[in-house]
Design a protein around this motif. Structure first.
Motif, mmCIF file in Angstrom:
data_model
loop_
_atom_site.group_PDB
_atom_site.id
_atom_site.type_symbol
_atom_site.label_atom_id
_atom_site.label_comp_id
_atom_site.label_asym_id
_atom_site.label_seq_id
_atom_site.Cartn_x
_atom_site.Cartn_y
_atom_site.Cartn_z
ATOM 1 N N ALA A 1 19.524 19.267 45.435
ATOM 2 C CA ALA A 1 19.067 17.974 46.025
ATOM 3 C C ALA A 1 20.147 17.351 46.902
ATOM 4 C CB ALA A 1 18.687 17.013 44.892
ATOM 5 N N THR A 2 21.397 17.400 46.387
ATOM 6 C CA THR A 2 22.530 16.841 47.180
ATOM 7 C C THR A 2 22.623 17.538 48.541
ATOM 8 O OG1 THR A 2 23.679 16.460 45.127
ATOM 9 C CG2 THR A 2 25.013 16.382 47.120
ATOM 10 N N ILE B 1 19.730 16.538 50.873
ATOM 11 C CA ILE B 1 19.897 15.160 51.391
ATOM 12 C C ILE B 1 20.957 15.123 52.492
ATOM 13 C CG2 ILE B 1 20.713 12.830 50.740
ATOM 14 C CD1 ILE B 1 19.233 13.376 48.002
ATOM 15 N N THR B 2 22.054 15.868 52.158
ATOM 16 C CA THR B 2 23.149 15.894 53.170
ATOM 17 C C THR B 2 22.652 16.514 54.470
ATOM 18 O OG1 THR B 2 24.697 16.156 51.364
ATOM 19 C CG2 THR B 2 25.546 16.609 53.578
ATOM 20 N N VAL C 1 19.546 16.766 55.529
ATOM 21 C CA VAL C 1 18.584 15.885 56.225
ATOM 22 C C VAL C 1 19.311 14.774 57.009
ATOM 23 C CG1 VAL C 1 16.811 14.113 55.828
ATOM 24 C CG2 VAL C 1 16.639 16.357 54.726
ATOM 25 N N LEU C 2 20.318 14.199 56.309
ATOM 26 C CA LEU C 2 21.084 13.109 56.964
ATOM 27 C C LEU C 2 21.758 13.586 58.251
ATOM 28 C CD1 LEU C 2 22.663 11.171 53.949
ATOM 29 C CD2 LEU C 2 20.964 10.341 55.573
#
Ligand code: ADP
Length: 795
Positions: A49-50, A53-54, A56-57
């Protein structure tokens, strides 16, 4: 190489590095979860997940970069690199208006790194640039145009983000100069150049016309339609033998042109701007094929003396302004031949002389001719054969009516009068001796005859006629300024009133006399009797002129006196009259006036236009002599639509200047003239000596004679002093005054009586002796006896 004004080089962080850190952080977090929870699936899920998210950001950041991200300090290395490759001058300024970066071209253009808009440009341009800068901050971009270092520079200003302004300075290059020139020659500016007399064209390096203004197209082609562009410019021009350039269409009779080449750029293959100007030619050249070298024309045009160039066919090639003025030529219709200028009688002589010179004969001559405009006034034309002056074969000048010529004529006239005066004086002197002898013998004969005697009347007749001759001789002496004057300080109105009765009688019933006296008249020093003669002579001439113009009478003789101050004289601008105070006597009439060809001669002795027997030609010459001898000046002129005017200026007598007080001669005492004593009579003229000796002997004197000074001294020898010495003045070997001085050295008391046919004034300088008497010749026996008696009385 770029130059950097600001300094700071931070590096932008890489997204990949962020991703690596995020992955590292995710792995560490997963290990911690595994440690505490002990479930690998949870730990792996957290790590994944981390990571997502990274990712995607980062993707979101890459896809949608944040506009308001503060990038911190810009990367100046990149800015410098960009600036270095720019061909224009470039500068960056920040919000605070500081110069952050500029390139080498900027340095060259502005000689350093000044901060825009405060550049080395004029104040107006600085103001415009500042305003454009403010516009760029507001609208994102702006443009301006300024002049820097003499070059027009186009400025574009861009806002970069909210922090920077990029200034770009583009100097107009050579292409712009050509564009500007084309703009200048076409359209209204080209017409304005034409109105200023400038024909202009821009030529490509191969000499073809790129553009020409309308007036040039008109003159070169005869119309301004049709293309001149692309045509060979040289084809439109011709050059004559003298190097003068003209339009081919106008031919050799066209106006010469001055060609000015203006290289717009330094390079050889750059376009050339050509300006054509009409040469200043005072008159159109009348003859086809006639032209002098341009430098000769320029030289002739510059000369202040009247000059013209004439070709081999005798036609004018060129004439300067002075020539046109002197010959009264209308510049709009100049004559073709010099002969057209002169009166019919002179045409042949002038044409012949020009033909001779044009044919190579002679080098210089002078010719007296009369111009059509002034047929009464002769002028001198000088002709000189010209070599090497192009088509010009003869250089023609006008002499005589220039200022210099006028003065020369006056000097020549004065010299002539002087010479004639001397001659007249010499003749008068000889006549006086002869007349003395005739009159003396008449007197002696009359003493032997009594009235009623058969010879008495005849002798009287001889004496009367001799006296008339003596009067004429006196006039001659007056003209030659050698008469004996008795000057007095007097007022002119007194002289006029003395003669006014005589004048009225002279003028008769039909002519009127008007006398007007001015105010504050200064006294003059002159012989009143002689002045009366001046007035009478002038009045007689005026009467004759008035009666010949109005035989039935009707005319006015005006006599005026006026005070003329030194300031008035300066205003008169008369070359002859020196500045000073004068009392003027003006005598004018309403007669014929004096014809222009007569005017220069009227003061000459024996010049008369009157019938034989009516005029002697001595009236005005006597007037002239008296005026001159009195230190005055006389001028004659014509009054328009009236008669003649004579003006006499007599210097005002100031008592300081007139220290010499004239000795008034004692009035001859009538009565007893018998005497006794010894008289030594010295005279070189035998006839005068003989008659004087007889006359004095008759009076009772013992007379001893000598024919000159030397003989006189011999006659005296060692003997006693004579009672009286009577001597002529001018004698051969030793003159009277020298002999008299020697006699006085021995006998200081001896009285002396000089007699002469010359004027006493003339002799005063040579007779530097005190206490001498003077007896002018011719004299009668009676006058001699009285003079001898009076001289003896002073002993
Ligand atoms: P004369 O009177 O004997 O001719 P002058 O010397 O007095 O001699 O004059 C010379 C000439 O000057 C005259 O013959 C005349 O032609 C001209 N003249 C003189 N005074 C006048 C005048 N007032 N008006 C016209 N002509 C004049």
């Amino acid at each position: 190489m770029a130059s950097i004004a600001g300094v700071s080089v931070p590096v932008v962080p890489s997204h990949w590095r962020v991703l690596a850190v995020a992955i590292g952080c995710g792995i560490v977090a997963a290990l911690v979860i595994l440690w505490f929870v002990g479930l690998p699936i949870v730990a792996a899920g957290f790590a994944a997940a981390t990571l997502v998210i990274t990712g995607v950001l980062i993707a979101a950041r890459l896809l949608f970069p944040r506009k308001d991200v503060r990038s911190g300090e810009p990367d100046w290395t990149v800015a410098n690199a960009i600036a270095a490759v720019a061909s224009d001058a470039v500068a960056l300024t920040d919000r605070a208006g500081r110069l952050a970066c500029a390139n080498d071209r900027y340095d060259q253009l502005f000689r350093g790194y000044p901060t825009p808009p405060n550049l080395p440009i004029d104040a107006g341009d600085t103001e415009r640039l500042g305003s454009a800068g403010r516009t760029a901050w507001r609208d994102g971009e702006a443009t301006a145009s300024v002049v820097a270092g003499g070059t027009r520079v186009d400025v574009t200003i861009h806002r970069i983000g909210d922090t920077m302004l990029l200034w770009r300075f583009a100097a107009r290059d050579s292409a712009d100069v050509v564009t500007t020139a084309i703009e200048l020659l076409s359209g209204p500016q080209g017409d304005r150049l034409g109105e200023a007399g400038i024909m202009a064209a821009l030529l490509s390096p191969d000499g073809r016309v790129r553009i020409a203004n309308r007036v040039l197209r008109m003159r070169a082609m005869g119309h301004d339609e049709g293309a001149i562009e692309g045509r060979d410019f040289a084809r439109f021009l011709i050059t004559d033998a003298g190097g003068m350039v003209r339009f081919e269409r106008e031919g050799l009779s066209g106006n010469p042109l001055r060609v000015v080449e203006i290289p717009l750029l330094e390079s050889h293959d750059a376009p050339m701007l050509i300006a054509l100007l009409d040469e200043e030619v005072p008159i159109p050249v009348p003859a086809i094929g006639s032209s002098a070298a341009s430098h000769v024309r320029s030289l002739v045009a510059l000369m202040p003396v009247p000059l013209a160039l004439v070709d081999r066919d005798g036609r004018f090639v060129h004439m300067n302004d002075a020539f046109q003025r002197a010959a009264s030529i209308d510049a709009a219709a100049p004559p073709l031949y010099p002969g057209d200028l002169v009166v019919r009688e002179d045409k042949g002589a002038l044409a012949d002389a020009i033909r001779r010179f044009a044919g190579g004969g002679g080098y210089a001559t002078q010719l007296a001719v009369r111009f059509n405009e002034k047929p009464d006034e002769a002028v001198h034309i000088s002709l000189t054969g010209a070599r090497g002056l192009g088509d010009a074969a003869v250089l023609m000048g006008i002499k005589g009516n220039s200022e210099e010529g006028r003065l020369k004529n006056q000097v020549a006239q004065a010299t002539k009068m002087q010479a004639v005066g001397q001659l007249a004086g010499g003749v008068a002197h000889d006549f006086n001796n002869i007349l003395t002898a005739i009159i003396g013998h008449c007197d002696l004969m009359l003493m032997r005859h009594t009235p009623g005697d058969s010879d008495y009347d005849d002798i009287q007749q001889i004496k009367t006629n001799s006296n008339r001759a003596a009067g004429l001789t006196r006039q001659l002496l007056a003209f030659s300024r050698q008469q004996t004057l008795r000057p007095q300080v007097l007022q002119l109105p007194d002289v006029i009133s003395e003669v006014s009765n005589l004048l009225k009688r002279l003028l008769g019933e039909t002519l009127e006399l008007v006398v007007q006296h001015g105010r504050n008249l200064g006294p003059v020093r002159a012989d009143p009797g002689q002045l009366e003669q001046v007035v009478v002579n002038l009045a007689v001439n005026a009467r004759d002129a008035m009666l010949s113009s109005h035989p039935n009478g009707g005319g006015v003789l005006t006599i005026e006196t006026r005070s003329v101050t030194a300031a008035d004289v300066r205003r008169l601008k008369n070359d002859i009259l020196p500045a000073g105070d004068y009392t003027a006597l003006r005598i004018s009439d309403t007669g014929t006036g004096i014809p222009a060809d007569v005017l220069p001669k009227i003061f000459e002795p024996f010049f008369t236009t009157k019938e034989v027997g009516k005029g002697t030609g001595l009236g005005l010459s006597t007037v002239y002599g008296i005026v001159k001898q009195s230190g005055g000046y006389i001028f004659a002129e014509n009054i328009p639509k009236a008669g003649a005017l004579f003006t006499i200026y007599l210097p005002v007598h100031s008592s300081a200047a007139g220290a010499v007080t004239q000795k008034v001669p004692p009035k001859p005492k009538s009565g007893e003239t018998w005497g006794s004593g010894t008289i030594l009579l010295v005279e070189d003229e035998d006839m005068v000596r003989a008659v004087a000796e007889r006359a004095l002997t008759r009076q009772g004197y013992t007379v001893r004679t000598a024919e000159n000074g030397e003989v006189a001294l011999e006659v005296l020898g060692d003997g006693p002093a004579p009672d009286l010495l009577i001597s002529d003045v001018v004698m051969p070997t030793m003159d009277g005054p020298t002999m008299a001085r020697r006699v006085r050295a021995r006998f200081p008391q001896v009285p002396i009586l000089f007699m002469s046919g010359y004027a006493e004034e003339q002799l005063r300088k040579s007779i530097d002796l005190d206490n001498v008497a003077f007896l002018p010749k011719p004299f009668s026996v009676q006058q001699l006896a009285e003079a001898a008696r009076d001289a003896l009385a002073t002993k």
